[in-house]
Design a protein around this motif. Structure first.
Motif, PDB file in Angstrom:
ATOM      1  N   GLU A  20      71.331  55.042  79.270  1.00 58.62           N
ATOM      2  CA  GLU A  20      71.790  55.249  80.645  1.00 58.62           C
ATOM      3  C   GLU A  20      71.481  54.024  81.503  1.00 58.62           C
ATOM      4  O   GLU A  20      72.309  53.574  82.303  1.00 58.62           O
ATOM      5  N   LYS A  21      70.279  53.480  81.338  1.00 62.74           N
ATOM      6  CA  LYS A  21      69.899  52.286  82.103  1.00 62.74           C
ATOM      7  C   LYS A  21      70.747  51.084  81.695  1.00 62.74           C
ATOM      8  O   LYS A  21      71.143  50.263  82.531  1.00 62.74           O
ATOM      9  N   LYS A  22      71.025  50.974  80.386  1.00 63.17           N
ATOM     10  CA  LYS A  22      71.863  49.872  79.917  1.00 63.17           C
ATOM     11  C   LYS A  22      73.255  49.956  80.530  1.00 63.17           C
ATOM     12  O   LYS A  22      73.820  48.933  80.954  1.00 63.17           O
ATOM     13  N   ALA A  23      73.800  51.169  80.582  1.00 68.61           N
ATOM     14  CA  ALA A  23      75.127  51.353  81.164  1.00 68.61           C
ATOM     15  C   ALA A  23      75.145  50.922  82.627  1.00 68.61           C
ATOM     16  O   ALA A  23      76.131  50.324  83.105  1.00 68.61           O
ATOM     17  N   GLU A  24      74.075  51.214  83.346  1.00 64.96           N
ATOM     18  CA  GLU A  24      73.995  50.801  84.755  1.00 64.96           C
ATOM     19  C   GLU A  24      74.047  49.277  84.874  1.00 64.96           C
ATOM     20  O   GLU A  24      74.736  48.739  85.752  1.00 64.96           O
ATOM     21  N   LEU A  25      73.323  48.595  84.003  1.00 67.21           N
ATOM     22  CA  LEU A  25      73.327  47.130  84.036  1.00 67.21           C
ATOM     23  C   LEU A  25      74.705  46.581  83.703  1.00 67.21           C
ATOM     24  O   LEU A  25      75.203  45.664  84.383  1.00 67.21           O
ATOM     25  N   LEU A  26      75.333  47.129  82.675  1.00 70.20           N
ATOM     26  CA  LEU A  26      76.652  46.642  82.281  1.00 70.20           C
ATOM     27  C   LEU A  26      77.692  46.909  83.363  1.00 70.20           C
ATOM     28  O   LEU A  26      78.558  46.064  83.632  1.00 70.20           O
ATOM     29  N   ASN A  27      77.599  48.068  83.998  1.00 63.15           N
ATOM     30  CA  ASN A  27      78.543  48.397  85.078  1.00 63.15           C
ATOM     31  C   ASN A  27      78.377  47.471  86.272  1.00 63.15           C
ATOM     32  O   ASN A  27      79.316  47.249  87.042  1.00 63.15           O
ATOM     33  N   ALA A  28      77.164  46.918  86.413  1.00 60.70           N
ATOM     34  CA  ALA A  28      76.905  45.970  87.500  1.00 60.70           C
ATOM     35  C   ALA A  28      77.264  44.537  87.103  1.00 60.70           C
ATOM     36  O   ALA A  28      76.994  43.595  87.853  1.00 60.70           O
ATOM     37  N   GLY A  29      77.844  44.370  85.910  1.00 62.78           N
ATOM     38  CA  GLY A  29      78.241  43.045  85.459  1.00 62.78           C
ATOM     39  C   GLY A  29      77.114  42.221  84.875  1.00 62.78           C
ATOM     40  O   GLY A  29      77.258  40.994  84.708  1.00 62.78           O
ATOM     41  N   ARG A  30      76.009  42.866  84.543  1.00 65.28           N
ATOM     42  CA  ARG A  30      74.851  42.149  84.007  1.00 65.28           C
ATOM     43  C   ARG A  30      74.972  41.962  82.498  1.00 65.28           C
ATOM     44  O   ARG A  30      75.531  42.795  81.784  1.00 65.28           O
ATOM     45  N   GLU A  31      74.410  40.887  81.996  1.00 66.75           N
ATOM     46  CA  GLU A  31      74.307  40.682  80.563  1.00 66.75           C
ATOM     47  C   GLU A  31      73.075  41.421  80.045  1.00 66.75           C
ATOM     48  O   GLU A  31      72.035  41.452  80.716  1.00 66.75           O
ATOM     49  N   VAL A  32      73.205  42.016  78.874  1.00 63.91           N
ATOM     50  CA  VAL A  32      72.125  42.809  78.302  1.00 63.91           C
ATOM     51  C   VAL A  32      71.787  42.284  76.908  1.00 63.91           C
ATOM     52  O   VAL A  32      72.680  41.970  76.116  1.00 63.91           O
TER      53      VAL A  32
END
Length: 387
Positions: A20-32
């Motif tokens: 869930e946290k990863k999805a939030e980062l990706l939705n914000a355009g962040r690299e993971v």
């Protein structure tokens, strides 16, 4: 206890939370850079893939298998004799849908409600989830750094040992990464015989010992067959994680009862997956050393890199994980994981999710290549999170 009431005592799996946290980062355009779930990115050998494809082209292989193929059981028996010097009979071996599934169910034919199960702390969560779903009580025995994260049998209170029905053991250990030697297993067998305790050993990472000799089988110790069983998986050794194929083997009675239980809830591993397992076990074995070399290079890049920027992370002796003490200035692993994700996009697992004794640590999975590991180290250094 009603099932709904029972489930209220469990939280969502930690990996679901991190997703869930990863999805939030990706939705914000962040690299993971996701170093949480231990899914190998190394490919299976071509001959294993071909065996799976060929079997999938046969229409009859889409029927219920209902039982393990004799040739697959023979492949396991031959592999165990060659690799560990352990002699098994066909009745002592059965397949499961991955060790996680096996560990989730094995307590059901062993434990009655109220029985006591000893589990290590920290431990992989299913080690305690399965017994608790069987309505057993759990006694956590701590794995301490000063004891090289090995179970200290002398520290288990006598009244606990006398009451215990089962003990869960796992070396090389996820999450703490250490392996156990022959002397440890001799103590385990002697202790289990003394107190009449059933041993369930998870041996999923015996082939992923990065320094020194590969791991051993608990069943190689004289008397082990009298007291317990062992799980061994093809997931990490042969990069077959998604096929979900593992084996339980050992004590005749435990395996017979476990097979009886699973016959009520399962129609057998699919034929194509069984054919792939046969190809992996009987085929060339150089994949095992290739995997060790690959994980060793990643470990060195991550652990050595983190030490070079001031985070004292020891090299992992085994598994495909790194067990890292929190950097100076941090005391709560979940808080650190969230801050690390926010500042760097690097995802790891809080130690507290593996049990109370896991607090103060985080676990990294060695699931990206060396250059990405180096990038993760660089992002951590540039973030200023190391106070």
């Amino acid at each position: 206890m009603k099932f709904a009431d029972k489930m209220q005592s469990f939280d969502m799996n930690i990996f679901s939370k991190l997703e869930e946290k990863k999805a939030e980062l990706l939705n914000a355009g962040r690299e993971v850079i996701n170093l949480s779930v231990g899914t190998p990115d190394f490919k299976p050998d071509d001959h294993v893939i071909e065996a799976l494809k060929e079997a999938a082209g046969v229409a009859d292989n889409f029927k219920y298998s209902l039982a393990d193929l004799p040739e697959m059981i023979d492949a396991v028996i031959t592999w165990y004799a060659r690799r560990y010097g352990v002699t098994l009979e066909a009745e002592q071996v059965m397949s499961v849908y991955g060790t996680q599934e096996g560990m989730a169910h094995v307590a059901l034919p062993i434990c009655n409600p109220g029985d006591l199960v000893i589990a290590p702390d920290p431990c992989y969560p299913v080690f305690m989830f399965g017994p608790r779903m069987a309505e057993a009580e759990i006694y956590y025995t701590p794995l301490k750094r000063e004891n090289n994260f090995l179970i200290d049998f002398d520290s288990i209170p006598q009244d606990v040992a006398e009451r215990a029905k089962m003990i869960v053991v796992s070396y090389p250990n996820n999450p703490v990464t250490v392996k156990a030697d022959y002397a440890f297993y001799e103590k385990l067998v002697a202790w289990a015989k003394k107190y009449d305790v059933i041993v369930v050993h998870d041996n999923a990472y015996s082939e992923l010992v990065m320094d020194g000799e590969p791991g051993m089988s608990f069943l190689a110790v004289p008397g082990a067959m009298d007291v317990g069983i062992e799980f061994n998986s093809l997931s990490k050794s042969y990069n077959l994680t998604g096929l979900r194929i593992s084996f339980a083997m050992g004590n005749h009675e435990i395996i017979r009862n476990f097979r009886c239980l699973r016959s009520q809830i399962d129609y057998g591993i699919s034929f194509p997956v069984q054919k792939a397992a046969i190809a992996a076990l009987n085929g060339p074995q150089d994949i095992l050393e290739r995997n060790r070399e690959g994980y060793r290079a990643r470990r060195d890049a991550l652990c050595g890199g983190l030490r070079s920027i001031g985070w004292d992370v020891p090299d992992s002796p085994g598994t495909m994980f790194v067990w890292a003490p929190l950097p100076k200035g941090y005391t709560k692993s979940w808080d650190f994981v969230l801050e690390l994700m926010d500042k760097t996009g690097v995802i790891c697992v809080p130690g507290e999710s593996f049990g109370p004794a896991g607090e103060g640590f985080v676990r990294f999975a060695l699931v990206v290549d060396v250059s990405t590991m180096q990038k993760a180290v660089r992002l951590i250094e540039e973030s200023g999170i190391l106070k």
